[in-house]
Design a protein around this motif. Structure first.
Motif, PDB file in Angstrom:
ATOM      1  N   PRO A 205      -7.197   6.980   6.298  1.00 54.44           N
ATOM      2  CA  PRO A 205      -6.231   8.062   6.515  1.00 54.44           C
ATOM      3  C   PRO A 205      -6.688   9.007   7.617  1.00 54.44           C
ATOM      4  O   PRO A 205      -7.845   9.425   7.661  1.00 54.44           O
ATOM      5  CB  PRO A 205      -6.202   8.770   5.147  1.00 54.44           C
ATOM      6  CG  PRO A 205      -6.653   7.747   4.172  1.00 54.44           C
ATOM      7  CD  PRO A 205      -7.627   6.897   4.894  1.00 54.44           C
TER       8      PRO A 205
ATOM      9  N   ILE B 228      -6.072   1.686   1.230  1.00 53.70           N
ATOM     10  CA  ILE B 228      -5.022   1.494   2.229  1.00 53.70           C
ATOM     11  C   ILE B 228      -5.324   0.253   3.048  1.00 53.70           C
ATOM     12  O   ILE B 228      -6.424   0.094   3.577  1.00 53.70           O
ATOM     13  CB  ILE B 228      -4.909   2.726   3.147  1.00 53.70           C
ATOM     14  CG1 ILE B 228      -4.452   3.925   2.319  1.00 53.70           C
ATOM     15  CG2 ILE B 228      -3.955   2.467   4.295  1.00 53.70           C
ATOM     16  CD1 ILE B 228      -4.368   5.207   3.110  1.00 53.70           C
TER      17      ILE B 228
ATOM     18  N   GLN C 217       1.014   6.600  -6.756  1.00 51.97           N
ATOM     19  CA  GLN C 217      -0.113   7.484  -7.051  1.00 51.97           C
ATOM     20  C   GLN C 217       0.293   8.956  -6.932  1.00 51.97           C
ATOM     21  O   GLN C 217      -0.086   9.789  -7.754  1.00 51.97           O
ATOM     22  CB  GLN C 217      -1.270   7.177  -6.105  1.00 51.97           C
ATOM     23  CG  GLN C 217      -2.519   7.999  -6.419  1.00 51.97           C
ATOM     24  CD  GLN C 217      -3.556   7.903  -5.322  1.00 51.97           C
ATOM     25  OE1 GLN C 217      -3.217   8.025  -4.155  1.00 51.97           O
ATOM     26  NE2 GLN C 217      -4.808   7.687  -5.696  1.00 51.97           N
ATOM     27  N   LEU C 218       1.066   9.259  -5.882  1.00 48.47           N
ATOM     28  CA  LEU C 218       1.496  10.653  -5.705  1.00 48.47           C
ATOM     29  C   LEU C 218       2.412  11.091  -6.828  1.00 48.47           C
ATOM     30  O   LEU C 218       2.330  12.225  -7.319  1.00 48.47           O
ATOM     31  CB  LEU C 218       2.185  10.799  -4.346  1.00 48.47           C
ATOM     32  CG  LEU C 218       1.271  10.793  -3.122  1.00 48.47           C
ATOM     33  CD1 LEU C 218       2.086  10.818  -1.848  1.00 48.47           C
ATOM     34  CD2 LEU C 218       0.307  11.969  -3.161  1.00 48.47           C
TER      35      LEU C 218
ATOM     36  N   SER D 287       0.825  -1.205   0.000  1.00 45.03           N
ATOM     37  CA  SER D 287       0.000   0.000   0.000  1.00 45.03           C
ATOM     38  C   SER D 287       0.857   1.252   0.000  1.00 45.03           C
ATOM     39  O   SER D 287       0.510   2.258  -0.627  1.00 45.03           O
ATOM     40  CB  SER D 287      -0.928   0.010   1.227  1.00 45.03           C
ATOM     41  OG  SER D 287      -1.926  -0.961   1.104  1.00 45.03           O
TER      42      SER D 287
ATOM     43  N   SER E  96      -8.815   7.430  -4.526  1.00 44.14           N
ATOM     44  CA  SER E  96      -7.622   7.350  -3.693  1.00 44.14           C
ATOM     45  C   SER E  96      -7.185   5.892  -3.569  1.00 44.14           C
ATOM     46  O   SER E  96      -7.958   4.954  -3.769  1.00 44.14           O
ATOM     47  CB  SER E  96      -7.914   7.903  -2.289  1.00 44.14           C
ATOM     48  OG  SER E  96      -8.343   9.238  -2.377  1.00 44.14           O
ATOM     49  N   THR E  97      -5.929   5.698  -3.242  1.00 43.27           N
ATOM     50  CA  THR E  97      -5.387   4.354  -3.080  1.00 43.27           C
ATOM     51  C   THR E  97      -6.047   3.666  -1.899  1.00 43.27           C
ATOM     52  O   THR E  97      -6.207   4.251  -0.829  1.00 43.27           O
ATOM     53  CB  THR E  97      -3.865   4.417  -2.843  1.00 43.27           C
ATOM     54  OG1 THR E  97      -3.258   5.051  -3.962  1.00 43.27           O
ATOM     55  CG2 THR E  97      -3.293   3.024  -2.657  1.00 43.27           C
TER      56      THR E  97
ATOM     57  N   LEU F 233       0.745   4.054  -2.831  1.00 39.35           N
ATOM     58  CA  LEU F 233       0.516   5.447  -2.493  1.00 39.35           C
ATOM     59  C   LEU F 233       1.611   6.341  -3.071  1.00 39.35           C
ATOM     60  O   LEU F 233       1.333   7.425  -3.611  1.00 39.35           O
ATOM     61  CB  LEU F 233       0.453   5.597  -0.967  1.00 39.35           C
ATOM     62  CG  LEU F 233       0.129   6.986  -0.421  1.00 39.35           C
ATOM     63  CD1 LEU F 233      -1.226   7.470  -0.938  1.00 39.35           C
ATOM     64  CD2 LEU F 233       0.140   6.974   1.106  1.00 39.35           C
ATOM     65  N   GLU F 234       2.836   5.849  -2.991  1.00 44.81           N
ATOM     66  CA  GLU F 234       3.949   6.617  -3.561  1.00 44.81           C
ATOM     67  C   GLU F 234       3.794   6.747  -5.071  1.00 44.81           C
ATOM     68  O   GLU F 234       3.979   7.833  -5.646  1.00 44.81           O
ATOM     69  CB  GLU F 234       5.267   5.914  -3.223  1.00 44.81           C
ATOM     70  CG  GLU F 234       6.487   6.653  -3.756  1.00 44.81           C
ATOM     71  CD  GLU F 234       7.786   5.893  -3.487  1.00 44.81           C
ATOM     72  OE1 GLU F 234       8.863   6.504  -3.613  1.00 44.81           O
ATOM     73  OE2 GLU F 234       7.721   4.677  -3.173  1.00 44.81           O
TER      74      GLU F 234
ATOM     75  N   LEU G 149       7.560   9.476   0.920  1.00 43.79           N
ATOM     76  CA  LEU G 149       6.170   9.939   0.939  1.00 43.79           C
ATOM     77  C   LEU G 149       6.048  11.268   1.676  1.00 43.79           C
ATOM     78  O   LEU G 149       5.313  12.171   1.239  1.00 43.79           O
ATOM     79  CB  LEU G 149       5.278   8.883   1.609  1.00 43.79           C
ATOM     80  CG  LEU G 149       4.892   7.680   0.744  1.00 43.79           C
ATOM     81  CD1 LEU G 149       4.206   6.611   1.590  1.00 43.79           C
ATOM     82  CD2 LEU G 149       3.969   8.119  -0.388  1.00 43.79           C
TER      83      LEU G 149
ATOM     84  N   GLU H 232      -5.661  12.923   2.920  1.00 42.80           N
ATOM     85  CA  GLU H 232      -4.427  12.155   2.771  1.00 42.80           C
ATOM     86  C   GLU H 232      -3.205  13.081   2.751  1.00 42.80           C
ATOM     87  O   GLU H 232      -2.174  12.779   3.369  1.00 42.80           O
ATOM     88  CB  GLU H 232      -4.478  11.324   1.494  1.00 42.80           C
ATOM     89  CG  GLU H 232      -5.472  10.187   1.556  1.00 42.80           C
ATOM     90  CD  GLU H 232      -5.403   9.297   0.332  1.00 42.80           C
ATOM     91  OE1 GLU H 232      -4.414   9.418  -0.426  1.00 42.80           O
ATOM     92  OE2 GLU H 232      -6.321   8.487   0.127  1.00 42.80           O
TER      93      GLU H 232
END
Length: 886
Positions: free
Chosen positions: A216, A202, A132-133, A125, A199-200, A129-130, A567, A658
């Motif tokens: 989050p 989590i 996605q950002l 995850s 959003s991812t 998330l990384e 992140l 987030e």
């Protein structure tokens, strides 16, 4: 010596009957008061093991160190949000009564861990998330502007060639599709509902946190199962002594509060369970069953005697003598035990079922002697002079119970001590109190005595066909023998309780999510040892989950650290999105114009994307654009306003949350122990700093095989493992061994006793013959009826070895006479019927284990009676030389 004793008893009863009765009544009243004051009930199943048992010592040490806590479990089931409100309400009500409840735990408030929450996210995850950002950076950066969404659209509309647009927006295409899908759904539903967040997702690599649900910025976690549709609340009783009355009060108050919450939140279910509740409900049910069965037995046996003897007062005297013996026994239980548990609670029912035969034989003999013209005093002397069969029967039955005392199973030993001694006390009350009552109640005229001529005729008919009787007995015995190794044994304690027990319904439901009342406990000296034990336990095939402070420590900290740092760096470089709460018509027009420009620009990239690995995403992007065009209506901005508000509230708000979380993050791993709530820490950390780990099974450990595998795994890791699962396993094992050992020991002692009584080996063997045959026929009847053994009714096996012996003894005592032409035969049948009726009343029990015990005792007594009055006389008639000459 026997003659002298019988003369002494006869003299006492005939000369001083009033004094004897008054002494008996006074002593019974004193003993009853002693029992009421000195006897209490315990709901602790763990007390059934011997105090010096290693498992019991480990459990006692654990409870002393960790606060003697037993968890009550409340499950609140329903719609997730409604169930959350209901569990909050119940939790506050419970905390408002600290004099009754303690350690109420339903929510984990972990605000101090928020700054290190990235370490609780699973490594996949974190990478997602990384990614996605990084991919969405060019989408997120414009959102930081004053008019975030309009700025984003204008950034997409920046003029470029098709290849440049495709290259610039390609990495963000999957995210753009998620954004478009969410926006389309909002427009099509006019803001009523939205698609899943772009959003991812989590997830946590900690099972406990993943079950609690992680989002989050989350600070509070609830204990949930079944995807959040059932909330679990744990609490302890302020008084955890296990006292029956206190436990009932605690459970009643807990259920009252649960019912109040259920009425307040009428569309949720609120149910109470946990090991203390299951034990208390079972004990309460067993107590109610035992009391009801005892009353029924007294009433039915008394009615039987009144009908048979066509009188009221003398049968009532038999019942009164029995009550005296029970009162004496209850005082003995108060002096020797002090506490009655789930097993020993049945001693009164057993005494009623077994002890009545002594009084029946005395009454029947007395009535016979009076019917032939003897005076009351002479009838008493004659009756007591023939009491040796009753005495040996009482002693043999007592021996069968006493044999339980010398086993390692404490509860069986207590039952054996009290009931075995009670048999002799009931016999004593029948040879002292009953003759005196008969003297006082005798009216000075010849009394009626039922001879039951039909019995004599039946007996003669059977003896005339004795070879056929023996052949039939052999066939039945061979059939029964085929069942000896095939009778199943159901160790599941849940299967022997009432089907409608609500606590068991909750337990069965929670088992599916590894949240059983049967759990193991391991103790670590420090946090590092707890981590090592937790790692070893989690790889065991029988372990479902491990609950401790280590459950809240992040995993793979060093692997996550560089990802967490990247992140945080990405988050610091982004501003939080902002958007106006209400848009004017002009702003909506500008937003629509920005969309059209962005649409034209992204359309030119579609041809390039379709020739690349992004072809599937490109087709999806075009389909979503067409749906978006159909949903937009520039002439009707109202629905568009509602849709944008819903979109920004749900989707952009989530992104904002987030990003805000990323900006608050620390690169350091969390300090777990100081951050946990006291209600949790007190359960798992002792004042000495030692840490307990609760280990929940993966399988249904109410089943013996699964329980055995689970306990074996635990004790392989730590030989001092304890917990309810370990205790119940050894409770069942020791009980089974105790019953087998006691039956074997009782058989040997009774046989030796018979040899001394008859002074003849062959006669002793003949006395044992109908008893062994009766046990065998009982097993055959179980096989024919499809009845199996369980932890309660298995007690009938050793008991049957001692109970029916008195039938064969009386047959052998009367072997020189026609069995059914004096008092012996009818008295045997009548006492057998009375005993069967006494145990048949147990069939009314709600507790299925107790009811099945009553059934097996009826079968055992009936089989002993038949083998004694049918097979044994036929054998003696066929083979007169079996008896050694006296």
């Amino acid at each position: 010596m026997r003659l002298s004793l019988s003369r002494a008893l006869a003299g006492l009863s005939t000369r001083h009957p009033r004094a004897v009765v008054l002494a008996a009544m006074a002593s019974a009243l004193f003993c009853l008061l002693t029992a009421l004051q000195g006897l209490s009930f315990t709901v602790e199943r763990t007390d059934m093991l011997a105090p010096n048992h290693p498992v019991q010592r480990n459990w006692r040490a654990y409870r002393q160190e960790f606060g003697n806590l037993s968890d009550y479990v409340v499950m609140v089931k329903g719609d997730p949000e409604k169930a959350r409100l209901a569990v909050e309400d119940l939790g506050q009500r419970l905390k408002a009564e600290p004099q009754t409840f303690s350690n109420v735990l339903y929510r984990f408030d972990l605000p101090d861990l928020l700054k290190s929450s990235l370490y609780y996210i699973s490594l996949p995850s974190l990478h997602a998330l990384e990614e996605q950002l990084e991919r969405g950076h060019q989408l997120l950066a414009p959102l930081s502007a004053r008019n975030g969404l309009e700025a984003l659209l204008r950034s997409l509309a920046r003029p470029s060639s098709a290849r440049q647009v495709a290259g610039r927006l390609g990495p963000s295409l999957p995210i753009m599709n998620k954004v478009l899908e969410s926006l389309v759904v909002c427009l099509e539903s006019r803001g009523e509902w939205s698609a899943p967040s772009f959003s991812t997702e989590i997830t946590s690599d900690l099972p406990d946190l993943q079950e609690l649900g992680i989002k989050p910025g989350q600070k509070s976690f609830y204990m949930t199962v079944d995807g959040g549709h059932a909330y679990v609340l744990l609490l302890s009783a302020r008084d955890s002594s296990g006292n029956y009355a206190t436990s009932l009060f605690t459970i009643a108050r807990l259920r009252a509060l649960a019912e109040q919450v259920r009425r307040q939140h009428f569309d949720v279910e609120v149910m109470v369970s946990g090991e203390p509740v299951i034990n208390a409900d079972e004990t309460q049910m067993a107590l109610r069953d035992a009391l009801r069965a005892s009353l029924y037995a007294f009433a039915l046996v008394g009615l039987l005697l009144m009908v048979v003897f066509r009188a009221v007062r003398k049968p009532a005297a038999v019942m009164l003598s029995m009550l005296v013996g029970i009162c004496w026994t209850s005082a003995l239980a108060a002096w020797t035990l002090g506490e009655i548990n789930l097993l020993t609670i049945n001693y009164v029912t057993m005494l009623v079922g077994l002890g009545m035969s002594f009084g029946i034989h005395i009454l029947y003999r007395f009535q016979l002697e009076r019917s032939i013209g003897l005076e009351p005093a002479q009838a008493i002397r004659s009756t007591l002079g023939m009491e040796r069969g009753n005495f040996v029967g009482a002693l043999s039955t007592a021996v069968a119970f006493w044999a339980l005392y010398f086993t390692s199973f404490r509860a069986a030993g207590q039952l054996g001590l009290v009931t075995g001694s009670g048999m002799l006390l009931c016999y004593l009350s029948n040879v002292t109190t009953l003759p005196s009552l008969l003297m006082l109640l005798d009216q000075g005229r010849q009394e009626f005595c039922p001879h039951w001529r039909w019995m004599s005729l039946t007996n003669s008919w059977i003896l005339a066909r004795r070879k056929w009787v023996l052949l039939g007995s052999l066939i039945v015995s061979l059939y029964s023998l085929s069942w000896v190794t095939r009778i199943p044994f159901d160790y599941n304690l849940m299967n022997i309780q009432a089907d409608n027990a609500p606590a068991l319904s909750v337990e069965r439901y929670l088992q599916r999510y590894q949240f059983s009342a049967l759990y193991g406990v391991l103790i670590a000296d420090n946090l590092e040892e707890a981590r090592q034990l937790s790692r070893r336990l989690e790889i065991q095939p029988t372990v479902g989950r491990v609950a401790s402070v280590t459950s809240f420590e992040p995993r793979s900290v060093e692997e996550k650290r560089p990802v967490v740092e990247r992140l945080i760096e990405l988050g610091q470089g982004l501003e939080l999105p902002s958007f106006p709460p209400i848009r004017t018509g002009e702003q909506l027009e500008n937003l629509y114009a920005a969309y059209l420009a962005a649409r034209r620009q992204t359309k030119v990239a579609l041809k390039v994307w379709r020739t690349s690995p992004l072809r599937q995403e490109a087709d999806r992007f075009e389909a979503l654009l067409n749906r978006l065009d159909a949903a937009l209506d520039a002439d009707n901005p109202g629905p568009m306003q509602d849709a944008m508000k819903a979109f920004e509230r749900h989707e952009i708000g989530q992104v904002t949350l987030e990003l805000a979380l990323l900006k608050q993050q620390s690169g350091q791993p969390p300090q777990v122990l100081p951050s946990l709530p006291p209600a949790l820490v007190s359960r798992v950390v002792s004042p000495r700093g030692r840490i307990s780990l609760r280990v929940f099974p993966r399988e249904n450990c109410w089943e013996r095989d699964a329980l055995g595998r689970f306990v074996k795994n635990l004790r392989h890791i730590d030989r001092n493992a304890t917990g309810y699962a370990v205790l119940v396993y050894y409770y069942l094992e020791d009980m089974r061994k105790a019953y087998i050992q006691s039956g074997r020991n009782a058989l040997v002692v009774i046989f030796v006793l018979l040899i001394f009584h008859f002074r003849s080996l062959s006669t002793a063997m003949l006395a044992m013959f109908p008893k062994l045959l009766g046990v065998l026929w009982m097993i055959g009847a179980m096989g024919w009826l499809g009845v199996g053994f369980n932890p309660i009714n298995f007690l009938s096996l050793p008991l049957t070895l001692g109970i029916g012996l008195i039938f064969g003894l009386h047959v052998l005592e009367a072997r020189h006479h026609c069995l059914f032409r004096d008092s012996t035969g009818p008295a045997i049948v009548l006492s057998g019927l009375a005993t069967m009726i006494g145990f048949a009343t147990v069939l009314t029990a709600e507790h299925k284990g107790v009811a099945s015990f009553g059934l097996l005792m009826v079968l055992g007594v009936g089989a002993n009676l038949l083998s004694s009055v049918i097979t044994l006389p036929a054998l003696l008639k066929s083979e007169p030389g079996l008896l050694e000459p006296e």
